[in-house]
Write a protein that holds these residues in place. Structure first.
Motif, PDB file in Angstrom:
ATOM      1  N   GLU B 236       0.844  -1.195   0.000  1.00 27.61           N
ATOM      2  CA  GLU B 236       0.000   0.000   0.000  1.00 27.61           C
ATOM      3  C   GLU B 236       0.875   1.239   0.000  1.00 27.61           C
ATOM      4  OE1 GLU B 236      -3.018  -0.318   2.899  1.00 27.61           O
ATOM      5  OE2 GLU B 236      -3.935   1.608   2.396  1.00 27.61           O
ATOM      6  N   PHE B 237       0.428   2.257  -0.716  1.00 27.75           N
ATOM      7  CA  PHE B 237       1.166   3.510  -0.718  1.00 27.75           C
ATOM      8  C   PHE B 237       0.177   4.665  -0.751  1.00 27.75           C
ATOM      9  CE2 PHE B 237       3.212   7.033  -3.079  1.00 27.75           C
ATOM     10  CZ  PHE B 237       4.203   7.319  -2.166  1.00 27.75           C
ATOM     11  N   GLY B 238       0.397   5.661   0.093  1.00 25.08           N
ATOM     12  CA  GLY B 238      -0.521   6.798   0.087  1.00 25.08           C
ATOM     13  C   GLY B 238      -0.142   7.801   1.149  1.00 25.08           C
ATOM     14  N   PRO B 239      -0.989   8.810   1.353  1.00 23.11           N
ATOM     15  CA  PRO B 239      -0.714   9.799   2.394  1.00 23.11           C
ATOM     16  C   PRO B 239      -0.588   9.099   3.749  1.00 23.11           C
ATOM     17  CG  PRO B 239      -2.513  10.517   0.983  1.00 23.11           C
ATOM     18  CD  PRO B 239      -2.206   9.116   0.591  1.00 23.11           C
ATOM     19  N   THR B 240       0.393   9.519   4.528  1.00 20.38           N
ATOM     20  CA  THR B 240       0.677   8.868   5.808  1.00 20.38           C
ATOM     21  C   THR B 240      -0.571   8.773   6.694  1.00 20.38           C
ATOM     22  OG1 THR B 240       2.926   9.618   5.710  1.00 20.38           O
ATOM     23  CG2 THR B 240       2.102   9.045   7.882  1.00 20.38           C
ATOM     24  N   GLU B 241      -1.326   9.872   6.725  1.00 23.71           N
ATOM     25  CA  GLU B 241      -2.530   9.927   7.547  1.00 23.71           C
ATOM     26  C   GLU B 241      -3.486   8.777   7.219  1.00 23.71           C
ATOM     27  OE1 GLU B 241      -3.735  14.217   7.704  1.00 23.71           O
ATOM     28  OE2 GLU B 241      -5.679  13.172   7.643  1.00 23.71           O
ATOM     29  N   LYS B 242      -3.649   8.575   5.924  1.00 22.06           N
ATOM     30  CA  LYS B 242      -4.591   7.547   5.492  1.00 22.06           C
ATOM     31  C   LYS B 242      -4.059   6.142   5.827  1.00 22.06           C
ATOM     32  CE  LYS B 242      -7.159   5.855   1.516  1.00 22.06           C
ATOM     33  NZ  LYS B 242      -6.631   4.500   1.561  1.00 22.06           N
ATOM     34  N   ILE B 243      -2.753   5.924   5.571  1.00 15.45           N
ATOM     35  CA  ILE B 243      -2.160   4.618   5.850  1.00 15.45           C
ATOM     36  C   ILE B 243      -2.316   4.265   7.328  1.00 15.45           C
ATOM     37  CG2 ILE B 243       0.029   3.321   5.938  1.00 15.45           C
ATOM     38  CD1 ILE B 243      -0.631   3.637   3.126  1.00 15.45           C
ATOM     39  N   PHE B 244      -2.156   5.259   8.188  1.00 11.27           N
ATOM     40  CA  PHE B 244      -2.182   4.960   9.619  1.00 11.27           C
ATOM     41  C   PHE B 244      -3.569   4.997  10.237  1.00 11.27           C
ATOM     42  CE2 PHE B 244       2.335   5.522   9.177  1.00 11.27           C
ATOM     43  CZ  PHE B 244       2.839   4.601  10.074  1.00 11.27           C
ATOM     44  N   THR B 245      -4.512   5.680   9.571  1.00 13.17           N
ATOM     45  CA  THR B 245      -5.845   5.729  10.186  1.00 13.17           C
ATOM     46  C   THR B 245      -6.849   4.845   9.463  1.00 13.17           C
ATOM     47  OG1 THR B 245      -6.321   7.681   8.878  1.00 13.17           O
ATOM     48  CG2 THR B 245      -5.607   8.037  11.152  1.00 13.17           C
ATOM     49  N   ASN B 246      -6.662   4.714   8.149  1.00 11.05           N
ATOM     50  CA  ASN B 246      -7.678   3.996   7.399  1.00 11.05           C
ATOM     51  C   ASN B 246      -7.053   3.211   6.245  1.00 11.05           C
ATOM     52  OD1 ASN B 246     -10.118   3.155   6.454  1.00 11.05           O
ATOM     53  ND2 ASN B 246     -10.568   5.077   5.362  1.00 11.05           N
ATOM     54  N   PRO B 247      -6.203   2.230   6.580  1.00 17.06           N
ATOM     55  CA  PRO B 247      -5.506   1.510   5.508  1.00 17.06           C
ATOM     56  C   PRO B 247      -6.486   0.697   4.661  1.00 17.06           C
ATOM     57  CG  PRO B 247      -5.111   0.468   7.635  1.00 17.06           C
ATOM     58  CD  PRO B 247      -5.849   1.727   7.922  1.00 17.06           C
ATOM     59  N   ALA B 248      -6.156   0.597   3.376  1.00 16.91           N
ATOM     60  CA  ALA B 248      -7.037  -0.111   2.467  1.00 16.91           C
ATOM     61  C   ALA B 248      -6.824  -1.618   2.542  1.00 16.91           C
ATOM     62  CB  ALA B 248      -6.805   0.377   1.034  1.00 16.91           C
ATOM     63  N   ASP B 249      -5.619  -2.021   2.868  1.00 20.24           N
ATOM     64  CA  ASP B 249      -5.288  -3.452   2.853  1.00 20.24           C
ATOM     65  C   ASP B 249      -5.234  -3.993   4.282  1.00 20.24           C
ATOM     66  OD1 ASP B 249      -3.624  -5.320   0.557  1.00 20.24           O
ATOM     67  OD2 ASP B 249      -3.542  -5.931   2.680  1.00 20.24           O
ATOM     68  N   SER B 250      -5.768  -5.182   4.475  1.00 21.52           N
ATOM     69  CA  SER B 250      -5.810  -5.727   5.835  1.00 21.52           C
ATOM     70  C   SER B 250      -4.408  -6.017   6.371  1.00 21.52           C
ATOM     71  CB  SER B 250      -6.649  -7.002   5.856  1.00 21.52           C
ATOM     72  OG  SER B 250      -6.064  -7.964   5.002  1.00 21.52           O
ATOM     73  N   ARG B 251      -3.454  -6.339   5.452  1.00 23.87           N
ATOM     74  CA  ARG B 251      -2.098  -6.629   5.922  1.00 23.87           C
ATOM     75  C   ARG B 251      -1.455  -5.376   6.500  1.00 23.87           C
ATOM     76  NH1 ARG B 251       0.136  -9.109   0.489  1.00 23.87           N
ATOM     77  NH2 ARG B 251      -1.303  -7.508  -0.245  1.00 23.87           N
ATOM     78  N   THR B 252      -1.724  -4.228   5.869  1.00 24.81           N
ATOM     79  CA  THR B 252      -1.200  -2.971   6.389  1.00 24.81           C
ATOM     80  C   THR B 252      -1.744  -2.729   7.790  1.00 24.81           C
ATOM     81  OG1 THR B 252      -1.372  -2.158   4.140  1.00 24.81           O
ATOM     82  CG2 THR B 252      -0.849  -0.549   5.839  1.00 24.81           C
ATOM     83  N   GLU B 253      -3.020  -2.959   7.941  1.00 21.53           N
ATOM     84  CA  GLU B 253      -3.646  -2.720   9.237  1.00 21.53           C
ATOM     85  C   GLU B 253      -3.034  -3.628  10.299  1.00 21.53           C
ATOM     86  OE1 GLU B 253      -7.858  -3.127   9.256  1.00 21.53           O
ATOM     87  OE2 GLU B 253      -8.014  -2.402  11.334  1.00 21.53           O
ATOM     88  N   GLU B 254      -2.832  -4.896   9.916  1.00 26.24           N
ATOM     89  CA  GLU B 254      -2.235  -5.819  10.879  1.00 26.24           C
ATOM     90  C   GLU B 254      -0.846  -5.378  11.279  1.00 26.24           C
ATOM     91  OE1 GLU B 254      -2.358  -9.847   9.447  1.00 26.24           O
ATOM     92  OE2 GLU B 254      -4.547  -9.705   9.158  1.00 26.24           O
ATOM     93  N   TYR B 255      -0.098  -4.879  10.301  1.00 25.86           N
ATOM     94  CA  TYR B 255       1.283  -4.472  10.615  1.00 25.86           C
ATOM     95  C   TYR B 255       1.301  -3.238  11.507  1.00 25.86           C
ATOM     96  CZ  TYR B 255       6.171  -3.172  10.096  1.00 25.86           C
ATOM     97  OH  TYR B 255       7.467  -2.837  10.352  1.00 25.86           O
ATOM     98  N   ILE B 256       0.506  -2.229  11.149  1.00 27.07           N
ATOM     99  CA  ILE B 256       0.601  -0.993  11.940  1.00 27.07           C
ATOM    100  C   ILE B 256      -0.043  -1.130  13.307  1.00 27.07           C
ATOM    101  CG2 ILE B 256       0.834   0.603   9.983  1.00 27.07           C
ATOM    102  CD1 ILE B 256      -2.118   1.247  10.346  1.00 27.07           C
ATOM    103  N   THR B 257      -0.925  -2.096  13.463  1.00 27.64           N
ATOM    104  CA  THR B 257      -1.464  -2.294  14.804  1.00 27.64           C
ATOM    105  C   THR B 257      -0.587  -3.262  15.595  1.00 27.64           C
ATOM    106  OG1 THR B 257      -2.921  -3.982  13.885  1.00 27.64           O
ATOM    107  CG2 THR B 257      -3.869  -1.793  14.249  1.00 27.64           C
ATOM    108  N   GLY B 258       0.520  -3.692  14.974  1.00 25.07           N
ATOM    109  CA  GLY B 258       1.506  -4.456  15.732  1.00 25.07           C
ATOM    110  C   GLY B 258       1.204  -5.921  15.842  1.00 25.07           C
ATOM    111  N   ARG B 259       0.363  -6.457  14.913  1.00 28.35           N
ATOM    112  CA  ARG B 259       0.055  -7.868  15.027  1.00 28.35           C
ATOM    113  C   ARG B 259       1.161  -8.765  14.454  1.00 28.35           C
ATOM    114  NH1 ARG B 259      -6.023  -8.118  13.498  1.00 28.35           N
ATOM    115  NH2 ARG B 259      -5.975  -5.964  14.171  1.00 28.35           N
ATOM    116  N   PHE B 260       2.050  -8.190  13.620  1.00 29.38           N
ATOM    117  CA  PHE B 260       3.252  -8.944  13.223  1.00 29.38           C
ATOM    118  C   PHE B 260       4.362  -7.964  12.871  1.00 29.38           C
ATOM    119  CE2 PHE B 260       1.295  -8.097   9.156  1.00 29.38           C
ATOM    120  CZ  PHE B 260       2.360  -7.920   8.298  1.00 29.38           C
ATOM    121  N   GLY B 261       5.585  -8.480  12.651  1.00 30.27           N
ATOM    122  CA  GLY B 261       6.678  -7.638  12.175  1.00 30.27           C
ATOM    123  C   GLY B 261       7.639  -7.202  13.195  1.00 30.27           C
TER     124      GLY B 261
END
Lengths: 294, 261
Positions: B236-261
């Motif tokens: 996923e690529f986009g404005p930082t705000e969007k990536i961190f508040t409303n990511p389009a891809d579930s993998r992004t969401e999992e990563y930024i919420t600390g579920r893996f990585g």
């Protein structure tokens, strides 16, 4: 798992004992080497030190032991050493730079070169003497000259200089090189301004130690025919010459007791030259390291 | 599938990356990456270790050319010009696109000579001009006040954080248009990290900045755009705000919420 008190004590005692045994074995090995060296030096010193005087240093060889001296051999050794260094140092360092910095893709050719260099470093020195005799003395028509000797010795030390230089160059951190490239440096600029200044002390020490091996070599000098009886100083790279090991070898083989003393004194001078070269290596390394801000 | 590149505002593009694939030997480190890096903004590349984020940023100034086994396919346009084109000199690329590395790598020279190294390479010899460049670069990197009295001392005597700011100053000294930062704070303590982040934030006034980080808070704090890489793919690529508040891809969401990585 918890170790019980008794068991732990026993294990620790065992470890302490093997620690002590190893210390004694290693120390003994060192002592053996040092004692052997000390006996050798003391023996030669007792035999030769009375003969060490100004007359011995400034006289040419003679049929009479009390009038003989090492002048032509000493000058010949220093002359040949200097020429050898002049020839082998730039070629050796250049080859090392090429192998480490340019020929970085490992293919069969670079591996072949690597194996060959390592093998050449192990070839007996008399073979280099035969090569020198054929190639430099005869084919190139240089005769039994200082230059022919120096070229032969340069071939002999080249593999050692290359290996020492490569090791010194390899130590330079890739991060430093990347930093230089990232600022727009070319490969040559990176080598010249970053790699060589850092590697130089190591290159210098390795090379000087290799060159000090040269001054003790007698076999190749005998094959190319450096004469023992030279009653003049070499005045050009093409003059005949002799070197200390050959002069010593010649004296040892004479029956008179006086020449035996001359040989011992000659060995002391050879040792002194060696020590001075090693001291120069240490001095230069210190000096360049200080300049580096390490 | 390459993610849609949408920029929040009308901003000129510094880098246009198209279908980029990269290999180390037979290992494929990057798979079909397409993205744009806007001018005079901070773009962060995040992702777990080994996801290819360093490889990606190292393609942008052709520093990976130096790795013997490295191979690349696809296009990287910088201001409209393909940087891997045979007619392009990699040295020019690296002069215009500066890079700061993960571990501070000052040269074993004086502070002054570290900064003057780049300008000297391109032929600046005039002493007072060099003095000017050194002072200006150190000021821009917010380290001038700490080192102005010890310019002739070894750069290796500085602390880790100071060394990294020195490396940033060294990069600025050749007047690049872009700064590539490859995990610049991973070897530093929180205070030194804070100083560098503050510095990066100010640098976007003048420079295009791309920063690789495995620290998501850092990406959220300093960047305008964020790209999330996973196993060599740009998820996923986009404005930082969007990536961190409303990511389009579930993998992004999992990563930024600390579920893996």
């Amino acid at each position: 798992m918890k170790l019980e008190g008794m068991h732990l004590q026993r294990m620790l005692r065992g470890q302490k004992r093997s620690e002590r045994v190893f210390k004694i074995v290693a120390g003994g090995a060192l002592l053996f080497a040092l004692v052997a060296l000390a006996i050798l030096i003391i023996d030669v010193f007792l035999d030769g030190f009375r003969r060490l005087d100004w007359q011995f240093l400034t006289s040419f060889p003679s049929r009479k032991p009390e009038r003989a001296g090492v002048l032509s051999a000493l000058v010949g050794t220093v002359y040949m050493m200097g020429l050898t260094a002049l020839l082998a140092f730039p070629i050796g360092v250049g080859a090392a730079i090429y192998l480490e910095e340019y020929a970085r893709k490992k293919n069969w050719f670079s591996r072949l070169i690597e194996v060959n260099i390592a093998n050449l470093a192990g070839v007996p020195s008399i073979l280099y003497g035969l090569l020198g005799l054929e190639l430099f003395v005869r084919m190139m028509g240089l005769g039994r000259s200082v230059l022919a000797g120096a070229l032969t010795m340069a071939l002999l030390v080249l593999p050692i200089v290359i290996i020492a230089s490569r090791e010194a160059i390899r130590v330079v951190s890739p991060a430093i090189k990347e930093g230089s490239f990232a600022l727009g440096a070319s490969r040559w600029q990176t080598i010249w301004y970053q790699v060589l200044p850092i590697a130089f002390p190591g290159i210098l020490t390795g090379s000087i130690l290799a060159f000090s091996r040269v001054i003790g070599e007698a076999a190749p000098m005998i094959t190319i025919g450096a004469l023992a009886f030279i009653a003049f100083l070499p005045d050009s790279p093409l003059s005949p010459f002799t070197v200390l090991p050959i002069q010593i070898f010649n004296w040892v083989s004479r029956p008179q007791k006086g020449f035996f003393t001359c040989a011992a004194a000659g060995i002391l001078i050879l040792l002194a030259v060696l020590l001075m070269m090693n001291a120069a290596a240490v001095f230069l390394r210190q000096r360049y390291q200080k300049r580096l801000y390490l | 599938m390459s993610p849609v590149v949408e920029l929040k505002e009308e901003q000129p593009i510094a880098f246009g990356i198209q279908d980029l694939n990269a290999w180390y030997g037979s290992f494929q480190a990057l798979k079909n990456i397409s993205m744009s890096i806007p001018e005079k903004r901070i773009t962060a590349i995040i992702g777990p270790s080994g996801c290819g984020k360093s490889t990606l940023i190292r393609c942008l100034n052709r520093i990976n050319d130096l790795i013997p086994d490295f191979r690349l396919e696809g296009q990287i346009y910088f201001k409209g010009k393909e940087i891997n084109d045979p007619s392009v000199d990699p040295i020019e690329v690296r002069l215009r696109i500066g890079m700061v590395f993960q571990k501070p790598n000052p040269f074993p020279k004086s502070i002054y000579d570290n900064i003057a190294y780049g300008p000297r390479l391109i032929g600046v010899k005039n002493g007072s001009r060099l003095d000017g460049i050194v002072e200006e670069s150190l000021k821009k990197a917010a380290i001038w006040n700490e080192v102005k009295d010890s310019l002739r001392k070894s750069a290796l005597a500085l602390s880790g954080g100071q060394q990294q700011r020195l490396c940033i100053a060294r990069t600025l000294a050749v007047d690049p248009e872009v700064l590539l930062l490859d995990e610049p704070c991973s070897a530093l303590d929180p205070i030194a990290t804070g100083k560098i982040e503050e510095l990066i934030y100010r640098l976007k006034e003048e420079y295009t900045v791309a920063i690789v980080t495995h620290n998501m808070q850092q990406a959220a704090r300093v960047s305008n755009y964020t790209g999330f890489l996973l196993m060599g793919e740009l998820v996923e690529f986009g404005p930082t705000e969007k990536i961190f508040t409303n990511p389009a891809d579930s993998r992004t969401e999992e990563y930024i919420t600390g579920r893996f990585g």
